[in-house]
Design a protein around this motif. Structure first.
Motif, PDB file in Angstrom:
ATOM      1  N   ASN A   1      -3.392  -8.679   1.709  1.00 19.17           N
ATOM      2  CA  ASN A   1      -2.817  -9.359   2.972  1.00 19.17           C
ATOM      3  C   ASN A   1      -1.723 -10.297   2.346  1.00 19.17           C
TER       4      ASN A   1
ATOM      5  N   PHE B   1       0.644   1.055  11.024  1.00 19.22           N
ATOM      6  CA  PHE B   1       1.498  -0.050  10.889  1.00 19.22           C
ATOM      7  C   PHE B   1       2.745   0.445  11.743  1.00 19.22           C
TER       8      PHE B   1
ATOM      9  N   ILE C   1      -5.693  -2.631   4.666  1.00 22.47           N
ATOM     10  CA  ILE C   1      -6.382  -2.279   5.952  1.00 22.47           C
ATOM     11  C   ILE C   1      -7.669  -1.663   5.475  1.00 22.47           C
TER      12      ILE C   1
ATOM     13  N   LYS D   1      -8.558  -6.786  -0.106  1.00 21.66           N
ATOM     14  CA  LYS D   1      -8.035  -6.760   1.089  1.00 21.66           C
ATOM     15  C   LYS D   1      -7.185  -8.083   1.180  1.00 21.66           C
TER      16      LYS D   1
ATOM     17  N   ASP E   1      -9.039  -9.827  11.199  1.00 16.05           N
ATOM     18  CA  ASP E   1     -10.099  -8.494  10.803  1.00 16.05           C
ATOM     19  C   ASP E   1     -10.931  -9.248   9.769  1.00 16.05           C
TER      20      ASP E   1
ATOM     21  N   ILE F   1      -9.740  -0.800  13.127  1.00 15.14           N
ATOM     22  CA  ILE F   1     -10.110  -1.449  11.840  1.00 15.14           C
ATOM     23  C   ILE F   1     -11.685  -1.870  11.720  1.00 15.14           C
TER      24      ILE F   1
ATOM     25  N   ARG G   1     -13.677  -0.426   8.707  1.00 16.09           N
ATOM     26  CA  ARG G   1     -14.383  -1.385   8.138  1.00 16.09           C
ATOM     27  C   ARG G   1     -15.906  -1.027   7.961  1.00 16.09           C
TER      28      ARG G   1
ATOM     29  N   LEU H   1      -4.400  -8.319  10.797  1.00 10.79           N
ATOM     30  CA  LEU H   1      -5.461  -8.005   9.748  1.00 10.79           C
ATOM     31  C   LEU H   1      -6.215  -9.097   9.114  1.00 10.79           C
TER      32      LEU H   1
ATOM     33  N   CYS I   1      -2.716   5.190   8.052  1.00 12.15           N
ATOM     34  CA  CYS I   1      -2.531   3.683   7.712  1.00 12.15           C
ATOM     35  C   CYS I   1      -1.150   3.559   8.214  1.00 12.15           C
TER      36      CYS I   1
END
Lengths: 126, 536
Positions: B71, A65, A41, B67, A121, B44, B48, A118, A61
């Motif tokens: 992931n 989630f 994240i 990241k 993103d 996010i 970010r 994610l 976080c």
């Protein structure tokens, strides 16, 4: 003398110690997962977060989630499953996935959806 | 403070931000999935953006990489996510404490891994020590010509071989004595065979003695037990280390620093023990120097001396006790000077406070050649030797001929066998044996030889072992300087008999030792012409 005492202690079964060990191992696994989650994240591992800010950031976080998973399941499969998932978190030691076999696949679906979000993103960031 | 922490301290400002999935308290309405996803995306992006805002160019790619990797890890962690689902909140709420515990645990894990590796090393050492013993015992087996495996160590095999040789020796001796009895000329080939057997017997005896000395025991039976004991010790230690590994590893998962230290100490002790064991009990490589072949290869009186059991020290002992180093001197014009120089340059003067006097000291095997009634002084006995007798320092023993065998008798009448004395010497209980009047004999020998010049001839008697008989009229000659320098021999002994004759050489020290033990009786020189020798 101290060494002898330790030796004697070693020879005695220590149930409490085993329980502690188990807890440490369990916590360790959870911690590792959360660490990955936080990294995915925000891009930093937990160890790089200042201790005074760690609780707050990690808490956010994890909430992010958990809420996503529960909301996803509720939206797609209904309140019952969402409540079951919440119960799994509220009552420590509750194995909701063992108790409700079908909940596992629903969780997995929600989980993969979260991961995909994610990823998006990441793509956006590039 | 690390650059990472600095960035985070600046960017963490969102703790009151809206969290996706939460019920809106104002409207009491649950957000839709679509809305939540939007919020999540916004959240996010917000996080970010804040991160990006303070990131420098170097950190950016690293962050992205982290990241991406995270992931990927998440992608394959669905199952883990399920299993940790119930504990997520708890850990998140207690993240600092968990972080500390986990960090410590990881640290301990690393130490544990190190310790286990170290113990594995210990096991390998133990295994190596066993292997070393195994190999060395096999080598011993090979050296002594007996079949022997690691689990079937049997130094007695060596004994049987020795006994076999002794048997041959005795048989030949019997034949030889019979031939002598019927006055049948003994062929030179018989001498050679006899001599070879005698030489072999002595070599085997020396090997046996070396083996026993090496193992620190008196008998071959003791040797077997000792070797087995040592192997058992290593086995036991290896098992102990092996057994300790599991307990150690188990205990370590819950250990504290002190425990770690304790285990490290225990491990260190085990490793040290192993090292010591290997060093002290590993059977040393056989240091087989060249064996004394002098009495075997030479044909003549030397061979005769050998065949009669006259002492011919092994090469290594000669070097230590009697044999002077090789010296290429120029020829001397004076025989006396030549002899003096030989003695001095041979190192005698350095060893012996009496300058040119021959060295003192006898071996146990020399005792059998001493005349009955000779008194010897044994030194170095500290207490009872366990052989059924005890001696004091510098105790005097008398040689007696008892049922065809030489023995030693103490003042109180206790009889001691030569074998027992030999064992005590091997065990270093007895450190020195001298003839009681050894000094005067040495001086007498020295004076006797000092009067001789190069080319002089004189006569000696040679005593037979285990007998009162003396072979007389053995002709000796001081060789010329050339031979003297080359061979270090100051005496050339010629032997003449019905069957012929031959000659051999002896060094100053060897000659002196033979006189000391009574095997050579010095001729006064007065009766050379009529052939009678004079016993000292």
């Amino acid at each position: 003398m101290a060494i002898q005492n330790i030796n004697q202690n070693n020879n005695q079964p220590n149930v409490q110690t085993e329980a502690n060990d188990q807890k440490i191992k369990s916590d360790s696994q959870t911690f590792d997962f959360i660490d990955i989650l936080v990294q995915a994240i925000i891009g930093y591992p937990i160890r790089n977060i200042l201790p005074e800010k760690r609780l707050e950031i990690v808490g956010d976080c994890v909430k992010l989630f958990s809420n996503y998973i529960i909301e996803f399941v509720e939206q797609k499969y209904g309140l019952k499953d969402a409540i079951r998932l919440k119960a799994g978190q509220s009552f420590s030691g509750q194995d909701v996935f063992g108790k409700f076999a079908e909940l596992g696949s629903k969780f997995d679906e929600a989980y993969m959806s979260f991961v995909e979000e994610l990823k998006k993103d990441l793509v956006v960031q590039q | 403070m690390s650059i990472f922490n600095k960035k985070f301290r600046l960017r963490v400002v969102h703790h009151n931000a809206e969290i996706p999935g939460q019920i809106d308290k104002k409207t009491e309405q649950k957000p839709s999935l679509k809305e939540d996803l939007r919020k999540l995306g916004a959240k996010i992006v917000e996080l970010r953006a804040k991160v990006d805002k303070w990131e420098d160019k170097k950190i950016g790619p690293v962050l992205k990489n982290v990241k991406e990797n995270a992931n990927k890890a998440l992608e394959s962690s669905a199952e883990t996510a399920r299993s940790v689902w119930s504990g997520l909140s708890g850990v998140a709420k207690d993240v600092n404490a968990v972080y500390d515990r986990v960090s410590n645990y990881e640290e301990l894990d690393g130490v544990k891994e190190f310790a286990v590796n170290a113990i594995d090393g210990g096991k390998r050492m133990a295994s190596g020590a066993l292997e070393t013993l195994k190999n060395k015992s096999s080598k011993m087996a090979s050296d002594y010509g007996v079949r022997r495996s690691f689990d079937d160590i049997n130094p007695l095999g060596k004994t049987s071989k020795i006994i076999g040789s002794v048997g041959n020796f005795a048989e030949i001796q019997t034949v030889y004595n019979r031939l002598k009895k019927i006055q049948m000329p003994v062929k030179p080939s018989w001498y050679r065979y006899f001599s070879e057997q005698a030489g072999q017997y002595r070599r085997l005896e020396e090997e046996r003695g070396a083996l026993l000395k090496q193992l620190g025991v008196r008998t071959m039976v003791g040797a077997t037990a000792k070797v087995k004991l040592e192997i058992d010790k290593v086995r036991s230690l290896a098992n102990s280390v092996k057994g300790g590994v599991e307990n150690y590893a188990k205990s370590f998962s819950s250990s504290e620093e002190a425990e770690y230290a304790f285990n490290q100490t225990r491990l260190g002790q085990a490793l040290t023990q192993l090292a010591h064991l290997e060093e002290s009990h590993g059977l040393e490589e056989e240091k087989r120097t060249s064996k004394n072949e002098a009495g075997v290869g030479n044909v003549g009186v030397g061979e005769m001396l050998s065949s009669l059991g006259l002492y011919q020290p092994p090469a290594d002992k000669q070097a230590q006790v009697t044999k002077p180093p090789i010296n290429d001197n120029n020829q001397k014009t004076s025989s006396v000077n030549a002899r003096k120089n030989t003695s001095q340059e041979s190192g005698l003067s350095k060893r012996d406070s009496n300058d040119e006097l021959p060295p003192e000291g006898l071996l146990a095997s020399d005792i059998q050649y001493l005349s009955e009634g000779t008194e010897i002084i044994v030194s170095g006995i500290k207490n009872s030797d366990g052989n059924g007798f005890s001696l004091g320092y510098n105790e005097t023993l008398k040689v007696r001929f008892d049922e065809g065998k030489k023995v030693l008798v103490q003042n109180d009448g206790t009889v001691i066998s030569i074998e027992a004395i030999s064992e005590s010497m091997e065990n270093n209980k007895i450190q020195k044996i001298n003839v009681a009047n050894g000094d005067s004999v040495r001086k007498q020998t020295h004076e006797f030889l000092n009067k001789k010049t190069i080319g002089d001839t004189f006569y000696i008697g040679i005593a037979k072992p285990n007998s009162t008989e003396v072979m007389e009229n053995i002709e000796c000659k001081i060789p010329d300087g050339k031979n003297q320098n080359k061979n270090q021999a100051i005496l050339e002994i010629s032997y003449k008999s019905k069957s012929g004759g031959d000659k051999t050489t002896l060094t100053y020290s060897e000659f002196s030792k033979l006189v000391m033990t009574g095997r050579i009786r010095l001729d006064t020189g007065n009766k050379q012409k009529n052939g009678n020798s004079v016993s000292r």
